[in-house]
Design a protein around this motif. Sequence first.
Motif, PDB file in Angstrom:
ATOM      1  N   GLU A 291       0.809  -1.220   0.000  1.00 24.74           N
ATOM      2  CA  GLU A 291       0.000   0.000   0.000  1.00 24.74           C
ATOM      3  C   GLU A 291       0.843   1.271   0.000  1.00 24.74           C
ATOM      4  O   GLU A 291       1.601   1.540   0.915  1.00 24.74           O
ATOM      5  CB  GLU A 291      -0.907   0.015   1.233  1.00 24.74           C
TER       6      GLU A 291
ATOM      7  N   LEU B 167       7.776   4.465   3.676  1.00 22.14           N
ATOM      8  CA  LEU B 167       6.581   4.987   4.345  1.00 22.14           C
ATOM      9  C   LEU B 167       6.205   6.288   3.645  1.00 22.14           C
ATOM     10  O   LEU B 167       6.974   7.246   3.662  1.00 22.14           O
ATOM     11  CB  LEU B 167       6.877   5.241   5.826  1.00 22.14           C
ATOM     12  N   THR B 168       5.040   6.281   3.044  1.00 19.09           N
ATOM     13  CA  THR B 168       4.683   7.379   2.149  1.00 19.09           C
ATOM     14  C   THR B 168       3.378   8.055   2.563  1.00 19.09           C
ATOM     15  O   THR B 168       2.617   7.537   3.382  1.00 19.09           O
ATOM     16  CB  THR B 168       4.485   6.837   0.723  1.00 19.09           C
ATOM     17  N   HIS B 169       3.128   9.194   1.946  1.00 17.23           N
ATOM     18  CA  HIS B 169       1.827   9.850   2.126  1.00 17.23           C
ATOM     19  C   HIS B 169       0.698   8.903   1.748  1.00 17.23           C
ATOM     20  O   HIS B 169      -0.333   8.851   2.413  1.00 17.23           O
ATOM     21  CB  HIS B 169       1.738  11.093   1.234  1.00 17.23           C
TER      22      HIS B 169
ATOM     23  N   TYR C 281       0.581   5.662   1.892  1.00 14.31           N
ATOM     24  CA  TYR C 281       0.334   4.644   2.916  1.00 14.31           C
ATOM     25  C   TYR C 281      -0.600   5.202   3.986  1.00 14.31           C
ATOM     26  O   TYR C 281      -1.569   4.553   4.385  1.00 14.31           O
ATOM     27  CB  TYR C 281       1.642   4.182   3.568  1.00 14.31           C
ATOM     28  N   VAL C 282      -0.276   6.402   4.454  1.00 20.01           N
ATOM     29  CA  VAL C 282      -1.111   7.020   5.494  1.00 20.01           C
ATOM     30  C   VAL C 282      -2.524   7.239   4.952  1.00 20.01           C
ATOM     31  O   VAL C 282      -3.517   6.944   5.626  1.00 20.01           O
ATOM     32  CB  VAL C 282      -0.495   8.352   5.957  1.00 20.01           C
ATOM     33  N   HIS C 283      -2.601   7.714   3.731  1.00 25.25           N
ATOM     34  CA  HIS C 283      -3.916   7.984   3.150  1.00 25.25           C
ATOM     35  C   HIS C 283      -4.751   6.708   3.054  1.00 25.25           C
ATOM     36  O   HIS C 283      -5.889   6.664   3.522  1.00 25.25           O
ATOM     37  CB  HIS C 283      -3.765   8.618   1.764  1.00 25.25           C
TER      38      HIS C 283
ATOM     39  N   ASN D  62      -4.505   3.915   4.591  1.00 20.18           N
ATOM     40  CA  ASN D  62      -4.831   3.248   5.841  1.00 20.18           C
ATOM     41  C   ASN D  62      -5.622   4.106   6.800  1.00 20.18           C
ATOM     42  O   ASN D  62      -6.066   3.634   7.841  1.00 20.18           O
ATOM     43  CB  ASN D  62      -3.558   2.726   6.500  1.00 20.18           C
ATOM     44  N   SER D  63      -5.799   5.382   6.480  1.00 21.77           N
ATOM     45  CA  SER D  63      -6.690   6.196   7.281  1.00 21.77           C
ATOM     46  C   SER D  63      -8.075   6.196   6.649  1.00 21.77           C
ATOM     47  O   SER D  63      -9.068   6.475   7.287  1.00 21.77           O
ATOM     48  CB  SER D  63      -6.155   7.617   7.426  1.00 21.77           C
TER      49      SER D  63
ATOM     50  N   TYR E  35      -9.174   3.439   4.631  1.00 22.79           N
ATOM     51  CA  TYR E  35      -9.645   2.073   4.429  1.00 22.79           C
ATOM     52  C   TYR E  35     -10.542   1.625   5.568  1.00 22.79           C
ATOM     53  O   TYR E  35     -10.114   1.519   6.692  1.00 22.79           O
ATOM     54  CB  TYR E  35      -8.439   1.142   4.345  1.00 22.79           C
TER      55      TYR E  35
END
Lengths: 389, 389
Positions: B265, B376-378, B380-382, B384-385, B387
């Motif tokens: 992701e 670890l990228t933007h 990934y955060v997007h 998983n926040s 989903y």
Amino acid sequence: MSVTEPQGFRAAGVAAGLKSTGARDVAVVVNDGPLHHAAAVFTSNRVAAAPVHWSRQVVADGRVDAVVLNSGGANACTGPQGFQNTHKTAEVTAETLGISATDVFVCSTGLIGEQLPMDKLLAGVGEAVQHLSDGGGPAAAAAIMTTDSVPKTASYPSSPDEPSEGYSIGGMAKGAGMLAPGLATMLVVLTTDALVDSETLDTALRAATRVTFDRTDSDGCMSTNDTVVVLASGASGVKADPAQFAEALTGVCSELAHQLIEDAEGASHTIAIRTINAATETDAETVGRAVARSNLFKAAIFGKDPNWGRVLAAVGTTDAAFEPDRLDVAMNGVQICRDGGIGEPRELVDLAPRLVTVEINLNAGSESATIWTNDLTHDYVHENSAYSS
Amino acid sequence: MSVTEPQGFRAAGVAAGLKSTGARDVAVVVNDGPLHHAAAVFTSNRVAAAPVHWSRQVVADGRVDAVVLNSGGANACTGPQGFQNTHKTAEVTAETLGISATDVFVCSTGLIGEQLPMDKLLAGVGEAVQHLSDGGGPAAAAAIMTTDSVPKTASYPSSPDEPSEGYSIGGMAKGAGMLAPGLATMLVVLTTDALVDSETLDTALRAATRVTFDRTDSDGCMSTNDTVVVLASGASGVKADPAQFAEALTGVCSELAHQLIEDAEGASHTIAIRTINAATETDAETVGRAVARSNLFKAAIFGKDPNWGRVLAAVGTTDAAFEPDRLDVAMNGVQICRDGGIGEPRELVDLAPRLVTVEINLNAGSESATIWTNDLTHDYVHENSAYSS
């Protein structure tokens, strides 16, 4: 507030040019006595910075006369040259103050793997010593900031109205990322004018850090430079009761730890993970830490998603005593997971406030612990992909 | 390619309405024999999903006739009702196929903590069974995707030109987040037409996963549903040499593991962390894992910053045998850290390519291991926040 709150201390913070921004970057804190007792705890990272190696030796005899700190460079992974630079910093500080270099404690923070610009640093030390004053605490607190957005200070008593035992404690801290157990990337200087010997200081400091800084886990990363040092001047003339002193010191450390986590890089939520009814305190800590290190859980909180499944997935990785079908989880007071399964509707949880409380009930005993962390945000990724200075 | 590559297998993937997008979400893989040998490995997460509890029992006797898989819901943390739903799924699949429910292996993936819509799922199973064919592998691979952007399949031999031993192996996998050791959030089905008993299958599977899926650590999060199952039909009539079979199976698993990490992701870099000259293989793995779990290191790679200080800070948290002043680190072939200190200029490192290789030399022995992770990228955060479906 800050380190010059107690009697017997002077401090200063100056701009020496280590930071490209021109902000303050060198601080000196001096204990004028009559006592010079001290204790310290350091990072447990085996790749420890030169100032950590130096300062461990300095504090070994329980005496510290001055602390010199710089931001703008960690002096970590810098080899023999790095250690010589720390030694030189202590020597120049000592000469200027007329004390022994072996009583000068050194702390550095900033980028790992670059040599410090010694000409600038030593000139800064000289200037800082000239500016030492009993009102210099706030300037010193500003000089140790890196990615911190605000300086962190605390004191006991916390206000003139609070009853005290006749002595005071002051403290300053820095740290906004790489915050983790075994201490954060953080530097903390604590001062007190209580009459307290170095052994009592050491016991109180370890008791205080165990339940404050050691339970602050922002991003699971452990620094090479973490240091907490406490200095006692005895200038109040008041002999401290050891238990009462430990409690007061814990209060100051707790206040500083909260300021650190509130200012964690890019955070939009502060998260308190409270594990209750654990078989042992260690189990409670282990469970809280596992959840605090789950990127999936932390990203969900950023997205205001009360995703308790990610909490359970993290709890399940630990060896704590619990039965999976007896786990309960509440978020901000709503029992969204009961007996390891579905509880109240997740829609009832309001994750708009900055503070999020997650309560994990292991139903396996009577011990508890709280780990403090924060969410994983776009800003965290941004700051840590751009930070190289 | 995929699970219908070997002789003796049929598969199907259909859209049953579990996914709101209308994409395929139910898959069935059937072993038509003549043999029905099987082995499996599961998540070590103590909070295991209902299908994991069920399938552990199914495979215990070494026989599996069919695998039924669904995306759109993990059936984890769903209590007794969740287990009944898994049981019902196996029963309906068995009845439709005319086999025993205790030979039906079940896998689920998706959100934790919600009950599956059983009417839709069971209708989907019925439809999938009707569509079973020896060309159904790709449809089955598509039906198990969640946040995967592409289906993952692999086979041995990998092309018709590759020399083989007269039998074949096929595989499909899903997984794009919550990837971690002890298996990722991933479901993997492997098939072979070799003549191989369940004990040999089990040995080969454990050898293969140990050096492939178990060394894939995308985000340090361990799922409640991870499962890898291998089925042998014996339809080729070719008896497999155990060592050669294990090697071929490892090749297929390695290919699938790489596809998983490539599709992780939000990742913009695939990172191979190779630890060399360790005292033990465990030390090499431990060091690689510690670096793979450092958010600071992973964010730095996203920012194309060859921040070796963050590598050393992570290495320093382990108990592996090494001396801090003998650590060497190279990134993409440039020796940026030598003897625990500054090496070649970091400007020489080109982090533009997708693949980043980090080589950590512990100078403490002769063992090595490679851990695969990503940055670890933007995104990934997007992902998983956002989903929650």
